[in-house]
Design an enzyme around this catalytic site. Structure first.
Site, PDB file in Angstrom:
ATOM      1  N   ASP A  28      54.034 -28.057  43.593  1.00  0.00           N
ATOM      2  CA  ASP A  28      54.231 -29.200  44.496  1.00  0.00           C
ATOM      3  C   ASP A  28      52.899 -29.803  44.917  1.00  0.00           C
ATOM      4  OD1 ASP A  28      55.710 -31.030  45.907  1.00  0.00           O
ATOM      5  OD2 ASP A  28      56.003 -29.740  47.659  1.00  0.00           O
ATOM      6  N   HIS A  45      51.060 -36.407  38.516  1.00  0.00           N
ATOM      7  CA  HIS A  45      51.881 -35.631  37.570  1.00  0.00           C
ATOM      8  C   HIS A  45      51.087 -35.370  36.283  1.00  0.00           C
ATOM      9  CE1 HIS A  45      55.080 -36.050  40.342  1.00  0.00           C
ATOM     10  NE2 HIS A  45      55.416 -37.289  40.044  1.00  0.00           N
ATOM     11  N   LEU A 139      53.896 -14.026  26.320  1.00  0.00           N
ATOM     12  CA  LEU A 139      54.294 -14.548  27.637  1.00  0.00           C
ATOM     13  C   LEU A 139      55.584 -15.329  27.447  1.00  0.00           C
ATOM     14  CD1 LEU A 139      53.392 -15.359  30.686  1.00  0.00           C
ATOM     15  CD2 LEU A 139      52.686 -17.502  29.641  1.00  0.00           C
TER      16      LEU A 139
HETATM   17  C1  IPE Z   1      60.315 -29.182  44.462  1.00  0.00           C
HETATM   18  O1  IPE Z   1      59.409 -30.139  44.903  1.00  0.00           O
HETATM   19  C2  IPE Z   1      60.694 -29.420  43.044  1.00  0.00           C
HETATM   20  C3  IPE Z   1      59.620 -29.317  42.062  1.00  0.00           C
HETATM   21  C4  IPE Z   1      58.388 -28.945  42.242  1.00  0.00           C
HETATM   22  C5  IPE Z   1      60.015 -29.629  40.724  1.00  0.00           C
HETATM   23  P1  IPE Z   1      59.863 -31.353  45.805  1.00  0.00           P
HETATM   24  O2  IPE Z   1      58.619 -32.051  46.207  1.00  0.00           O
HETATM   25  O3  IPE Z   1      60.873 -32.170  45.104  1.00  0.00           O
HETATM   26  O4  IPE Z   1      60.528 -30.611  47.031  1.00  0.00           O
HETATM   27  P2  IPE Z   1      60.991 -31.160  48.459  1.00  0.00           P
HETATM   28  O5  IPE Z   1      61.968 -32.253  48.206  1.00  0.00           O
HETATM   29  O6  IPE Z   1      59.765 -31.658  49.160  1.00  0.00           O
HETATM   30  O7  IPE Z   1      61.565 -29.966  49.126  1.00  0.00           O
HETATM   31  C1  IPE Z   2      55.694 -31.976  42.489  1.00  0.00           C
HETATM   32  O1  IPE Z   2      54.866 -32.885  43.118  1.00  0.00           O
HETATM   33  C2  IPE Z   2      56.170 -32.476  41.152  1.00  0.00           C
HETATM   34  C3  IPE Z   2      57.600 -32.771  41.085  1.00  0.00           C
HETATM   35  C4  IPE Z   2      58.457 -32.600  42.034  1.00  0.00           C
HETATM   36  C5  IPE Z   2      58.078 -33.277  39.830  1.00  0.00           C
HETATM   37  P1  IPE Z   2      55.458 -34.007  44.051  1.00  0.00           P
HETATM   38  O2  IPE Z   2      55.706 -35.223  43.218  1.00  0.00           O
HETATM   39  O3  IPE Z   2      56.614 -33.512  44.819  1.00  0.00           O
HETATM   40  O4  IPE Z   2      54.229 -34.281  45.013  1.00  0.00           O
HETATM   41  P2  IPE Z   2      54.281 -34.554  46.575  1.00  0.00           P
HETATM   42  O5  IPE Z   2      55.024 -33.423  47.204  1.00  0.00           O
HETATM   43  O6  IPE Z   2      54.972 -35.863  46.770  1.00  0.00           O
HETATM   44  O7  IPE Z   2      52.836 -34.592  46.962  1.00  0.00           O
HETATM   45 MG    MG Z   3      56.809 -32.630  46.650  1.00  0.00          MG
END
Ligand code: IPE
Ligand code: IPE
Ligand code: MG
Length: 274
Positions: A28, A45, A139
């Site tokens: 995240d 990303h 792995l």
């Molecule tokens: C969780 O991240 C899902 C992934 C990393 C794929 P999110 O950024 O979507 O989670 P929430 O919505 O903040 O809990």
């Molecule tokens: C996690 O990073 C990646 C996915 C959920 C695909 P985020 O896109 O949720 O990044 P933040 O949380 O908005 O910074």
């Molecule tokens: Mg996020």
């Protein structure tokens, strides 16, 4: 069960060592990483893929056997359509680009999640990559894509009911866990979430029952091998009791030392694995 070779943390006591056998990560913070640099969220990303490479390398070098990465949750469809489409394209491009290297490095590649919402060419790409790398054993890399912990439990229940149509009302944990999508590996020893949030976000609800949880403010694109080592160091300080008392653990450790030294005074205890 497909996972009968792996101990259920609620039924038996798993073997524990200083190196987590299975690490599961919620990657995240990509969007915030990009925003901090006045870049579009999707740039985060892109950088996140580099952190994935580093995590794979780090896990192999440290002797971790299973790495499970949450790439796209069943709730991430709620994001703007252009971000969802970017993520899909990135997944396809990365898989096309990396699959040879994954295979050469002895990595078994798996995807878990509800693939019915993905386009046929992506599903085909995934299935081909899984089949090609199926016999690798360095792995096991699992990507959770359109994955939700609740979805997983519901689909497992459906499969279990279909498998045992005559059995009414008394199912075992083992029968259910055998139908979960991660039935080919042990439960995670270490769960990591980057990006500062302290929640599970519908990731591995069943399998995290006894995992050690580690949360870090580091944003996923910045999560390098040193950050992985910090997480593993933290893991090593944990006392994994699985319901037992601390005193029992000390006795087990003393006992293991006695067995090693050939001075164990006690008869074999079939219940104690750790
Ligand atoms: C969780 O991240 C899902 C992934 C990393 C794929 P999110 O950024 O979507 O989670 P929430 O919505 O903040 O809990
Ligand atoms: C996690 O990073 C990646 C996915 C959920 C695909 P985020 O896109 O949720 O990044 P933040 O949380 O908005 O910074
Ligand atoms: Mg996020």
């Amino acid at each position: 069960m497909a996972n009968s070779t792996f101990t259920s943390s609620t039924r038996d006591i798993p073997d524990v060592s200083g190196v987590p056998r299975h690490i599961a990560i919620i990657m995240d913070g990509n969007g915030r990483w990009a925003r901090k640099r006045f870049m579009p969220r999707v740039a985060g990303h892109g950088r996140g893929v580099e952190a994935v490479r580093s995590a794979i390398r780090g896990c192999i070098q440290r002797g971790v056997s299973y790495l499970t990465l949450f790439a796209f949750s069943s709730e991430n469809w709620r994001r703007p359509a252009d971000e969802v489409s970017f993520l899909m394209q990135l997944f396809i491009r990365s898989l096309q680009k990396e699959i040879d290297r994954l295979h050469e490095n002895g990595i078994r590649f798996r995807v878990v999640g509800d693939l019915t919402r993905f386009d046929a060419p992506l599903v085909e790409l995934i299935r081909t990559a899984e089949a090609r790398t199926a016999d690798n054993d360095k792995l096991t890399l699992t990507i959770a894509a359109n994955y939700g912990g609740r979805w997983d439990i519901v689909q497992a229940v459906e499969r279990m009911l279909a498998k045992y149509p005559e059995q009414r009302g008394s199912f075992s944990e083992e029968q259910l866990s055998a139908e979960l999508s991660l039935n080919y590996g042990p439960e995670p020893d270490l769960f990591i979430r980057t990006g500062g949030e302290q929640r599970i976000s519908n990731f591995l609800l069943w399998q995290l029952a006894y995992s050690e949880l580690y949360f870090t403010d580091t944003l996923w694109p910045d999560f390098d091998e040193a950050a992985l080592d910090d997480a593993i160091r933290s893991y090593r300080t944990r006392e994994r009791r699985f319901g037992r008392t601390s005193e029992q653990l000390c006795q087990t450790v003393d006992r293991a030392a006695a067995v090693k030294a050939g001075t164990d005074p006690l008869p074999a205890d079939p219940g104690a694995h750790a």
